[in-house]
Every structure is written in C-alpha cells, then in structure tokens.
Design a protein around this motif. Structure first.
Motif, PDB file in Angstrom:
ATOM      1  N   GLY A 126       0.840  -1.195   0.000  1.00  0.00           N
ATOM      2  CA  GLY A 126       0.000   0.000   0.000  1.00  0.00           C
ATOM      3  C   GLY A 126       0.872   1.240   0.000  1.00  0.00           C
ATOM      4  N   VAL A 127       1.749   1.367  -0.990  1.00  0.00           N
ATOM      5  CA  VAL A 127       2.735   2.439  -1.021  1.00  0.00           C
ATOM      6  C   VAL A 127       2.237   3.608  -1.853  1.00  0.00           C
ATOM      7  CG1 VAL A 127       5.057   3.025  -1.820  1.00  0.00           C
ATOM      8  CG2 VAL A 127       4.667   0.857  -0.666  1.00  0.00           C
ATOM      9  N   GLN A 128       2.320   4.813  -1.280  1.00  0.00           N
ATOM     10  CA  GLN A 128       2.007   6.041  -2.002  1.00  0.00           C
ATOM     11  C   GLN A 128       3.201   6.973  -1.902  1.00  0.00           C
ATOM     12  OE1 GLN A 128      -1.660   7.908  -0.981  1.00  0.00           O
ATOM     13  NE2 GLN A 128      -2.883   6.119  -1.469  1.00  0.00           N
ATOM     14  N   ASP A 129       3.204   7.998  -2.729  1.00  0.00           N
ATOM     15  CA  ASP A 129       4.324   8.933  -2.751  1.00  0.00           C
ATOM     16  C   ASP A 129       4.354   9.825  -1.520  1.00  0.00           C
ATOM     17  OD1 ASP A 129       2.038  10.298  -3.537  1.00  0.00           O
ATOM     18  OD2 ASP A 129       3.141  11.670  -4.807  1.00  0.00           O
ATOM     19  N   VAL A 130       5.528  10.354  -1.228  1.00  0.00           N
ATOM     20  CA  VAL A 130       5.734  11.197  -0.056  1.00  0.00           C
ATOM     21  C   VAL A 130       4.933  12.492  -0.124  1.00  0.00           C
ATOM     22  CG1 VAL A 130       7.472  12.479   1.254  1.00  0.00           C
ATOM     23  CG2 VAL A 130       7.999  10.205   0.419  1.00  0.00           C
ATOM     24  N   PRO A 131       4.914  13.210  -1.277  1.00  0.00           N
ATOM     25  CA  PRO A 131       4.159  14.464  -1.315  1.00  0.00           C
ATOM     26  C   PRO A 131       2.645  14.291  -1.216  1.00  0.00           C
ATOM     27  CG  PRO A 131       5.724  14.383  -3.141  1.00  0.00           C
ATOM     28  CD  PRO A 131       5.699  13.035  -2.497  1.00  0.00           C
ATOM     29  N   LYS A 166       0.878   5.931  -6.841  1.00  0.00           N
ATOM     30  CA  LYS A 166       1.004   4.667  -6.113  1.00  0.00           C
ATOM     31  C   LYS A 166       1.914   3.716  -6.875  1.00  0.00           C
ATOM     32  CE  LYS A 166      -3.349   3.958  -3.815  1.00  0.00           C
ATOM     33  NZ  LYS A 166      -4.564   3.153  -3.823  1.00  0.00           N
ATOM     34  N   VAL A 167       2.397   2.709  -6.168  1.00  0.00           N
ATOM     35  CA  VAL A 167       3.200   1.649  -6.769  1.00  0.00           C
ATOM     36  C   VAL A 167       2.394   0.364  -6.718  1.00  0.00           C
ATOM     37  CG1 VAL A 167       5.305   0.293  -6.529  1.00  0.00           C
ATOM     38  CG2 VAL A 167       5.367   2.733  -6.075  1.00  0.00           C
ATOM     39  N   ASP A 168       2.467  -0.415  -7.781  1.00  0.00           N
ATOM     40  CA  ASP A 168       1.810  -1.722  -7.829  1.00  0.00           C
ATOM     41  C   ASP A 168       2.826  -2.757  -8.294  1.00  0.00           C
ATOM     42  OD1 ASP A 168      -0.471  -3.555  -7.806  1.00  0.00           O
ATOM     43  OD2 ASP A 168      -0.231  -3.563  -9.980  1.00  0.00           O
ATOM     44  N   SER A 211       4.468  -1.270 -11.561  1.00  0.00           N
ATOM     45  CA  SER A 211       3.768  -0.127 -12.139  1.00  0.00           C
ATOM     46  C   SER A 211       3.816   1.058 -11.193  1.00  0.00           C
ATOM     47  CB  SER A 211       2.297  -0.466 -12.394  1.00  0.00           C
ATOM     48  OG  SER A 211       2.180  -1.546 -13.264  1.00  0.00           O
ATOM     49  N   ILE A 212       4.030   2.226 -11.768  1.00  0.00           N
ATOM     50  CA  ILE A 212       3.882   3.476 -11.028  1.00  0.00           C
ATOM     51  C   ILE A 212       2.612   4.106 -11.588  1.00  0.00           C
ATOM     52  CG2 ILE A 212       4.868   5.707 -10.465  1.00  0.00           C
ATOM     53  CD1 ILE A 212       7.629   4.451 -10.937  1.00  0.00           C
ATOM     54  N   LEU A 213       1.591   4.148 -10.773  1.00  0.00           N
ATOM     55  CA  LEU A 213       0.270   4.569 -11.224  1.00  0.00           C
ATOM     56  C   LEU A 213       0.076   6.078 -11.091  1.00  0.00           C
ATOM     57  CD1 LEU A 213      -1.636   1.694  -9.412  1.00  0.00           C
ATOM     58  CD2 LEU A 213      -0.762   1.707 -11.745  1.00  0.00           C
ATOM     59  N   TRP A 214      -0.434   6.668 -12.147  1.00  0.00           N
ATOM     60  CA  TRP A 214      -0.813   8.076 -12.181  1.00  0.00           C
ATOM     61  C   TRP A 214       0.375   9.044 -12.126  1.00  0.00           C
ATOM     62  CZ3 TRP A 214      -3.467   5.102  -8.322  1.00  0.00           C
ATOM     63  CH2 TRP A 214      -4.633   4.513  -8.806  1.00  0.00           C
ATOM     64  N   ALA A 215       1.573   8.597 -12.481  1.00  0.00           N
ATOM     65  CA  ALA A 215       2.731   9.487 -12.488  1.00  0.00           C
ATOM     66  C   ALA A 215       3.863   8.854 -13.282  1.00  0.00           C
ATOM     67  CB  ALA A 215       3.209   9.751 -11.061  1.00  0.00           C
ATOM     68  N   GLN A 216       4.842   9.674 -13.648  1.00  0.00           N
ATOM     69  CA  GLN A 216       6.024   9.137 -14.309  1.00  0.00           C
ATOM     70  C   GLN A 216       7.130   8.866 -13.310  1.00  0.00           C
ATOM     71  OE1 GLN A 216       7.005  11.795 -17.482  1.00  0.00           O
ATOM     72  NE2 GLN A 216       5.488  10.898 -18.823  1.00  0.00           N
ATOM     73  N   GLU A 217       7.042   9.436 -12.155  1.00  0.00           N
ATOM     74  CA  GLU A 217       7.995   9.139 -11.090  1.00  0.00           C
ATOM     75  C   GLU A 217       7.274   9.214  -9.767  1.00  0.00           C
ATOM     76  OE1 GLU A 217      10.053  13.330  -9.793  1.00  0.00           O
ATOM     77  OE2 GLU A 217      11.071  12.137 -11.295  1.00  0.00           O
ATOM     78  N   ILE A 218       7.889   8.642  -8.761  1.00  0.00           N
ATOM     79  CA  ILE A 218       7.287   8.629  -7.436  1.00  0.00           C
ATOM     80  C   ILE A 218       8.400   8.782  -6.407  1.00  0.00           C
ATOM     81  CG2 ILE A 218       7.318   6.100  -7.321  1.00  0.00           C
ATOM     82  CD1 ILE A 218       4.641   6.262  -5.796  1.00  0.00           C
ATOM     83  N   LEU A 219       8.182   9.594  -5.404  1.00  0.00           N
ATOM     84  CA  LEU A 219       9.134   9.795  -4.322  1.00  0.00           C
ATOM     85  C   LEU A 219       8.661   8.977  -3.133  1.00  0.00           C
ATOM     86  CD1 LEU A 219       9.512  13.662  -4.631  1.00  0.00           C
ATOM     87  CD2 LEU A 219      11.034  11.903  -5.552  1.00  0.00           C
ATOM     88  N   LEU A 220       9.505   8.056  -2.673  1.00  0.00           N
ATOM     89  CA  LEU A 220       9.123   7.146  -1.599  1.00  0.00           C
ATOM     90  C   LEU A 220       9.919   7.435  -0.337  1.00  0.00           C
ATOM     91  CD1 LEU A 220       9.143   3.793  -3.602  1.00  0.00           C
ATOM     92  CD2 LEU A 220       7.179   5.235  -3.086  1.00  0.00           C
ATOM     93  N   SER A 221       9.268   7.242   0.800  1.00  0.00           N
ATOM     94  CA  SER A 221       9.996   7.276   2.063  1.00  0.00           C
ATOM     95  C   SER A 221      10.824   5.992   2.156  1.00  0.00           C
ATOM     96  CB  SER A 221       9.007   7.339   3.233  1.00  0.00           C
ATOM     97  OG  SER A 221       8.269   6.126   3.321  1.00  0.00           O
TER      98      SER A 221
END
Length: 75
Positions: free
Chosen positions: A11-16, A21-23, A36-46
């Motif tokens: 259940g990972v979502q981006d920091v901002p 989300k990541v799948d 998959s990175i859903l709804w974005a081209q990049e994702i910032l994770l904690s």
C-alpha cells in the motif's frame, strides 16, 4: 479477467501525497513480474515505503518461481 495478481500487502504512495502509487503484480500465465507506477512518471518514496516495495518485489519473484505450467492432458 486479468492475468496479473497484485500484491495485496503493498500500500505504497508517494511522499508528497499527490496520489501516485506503486503496484507489484505477477502474471499468472507467464510468470513475469510487473512493477507499475500509477498516475505518475515518477514517485518519491519514504525509506519505509521503499522497503515495502522491495519486499513486494521479492514476494512476486518467489511467487513467479513457484508457478508451474500444467501440461495438457494427453488424449
């Protein structure tokens, strides 16, 4: 029906908090693992979210390795 089975424990979502989300999913037909990175081209994770994602990829790899093709019955 999809051939992919997503990891229910991820259940990972981006920091901002932009909703990205990541799948991680395993293709039950050919054993490929999809990230998959859903709804974005990049994702910032904690750091914690990155650990969760790595664990999900390890689970998918293990599941992929355990899937065996069932031979068709000989008639």
């Amino acid at each position: 029906m999809s051939a992919y089975a997503s990891d229910p424990d991820l259940g990972v979502q981006d920091v901002p908090g932009s909703g990205s989300k990541v799948d991680v999913a395993t293709n039950l037909l050919n054993r490929n693992v999809r990230l998959s990175i859903l709804w974005a081209q990049e994702i910032l994770l904690s750091a914690d979210a990155a650990d969760q994602m790595a664990d999900a990829l390890r689970r998918a790899a293990a599941q992929s390795g355990s899937i065996t093709a069932t031979p068709a019955p000989i008639e």
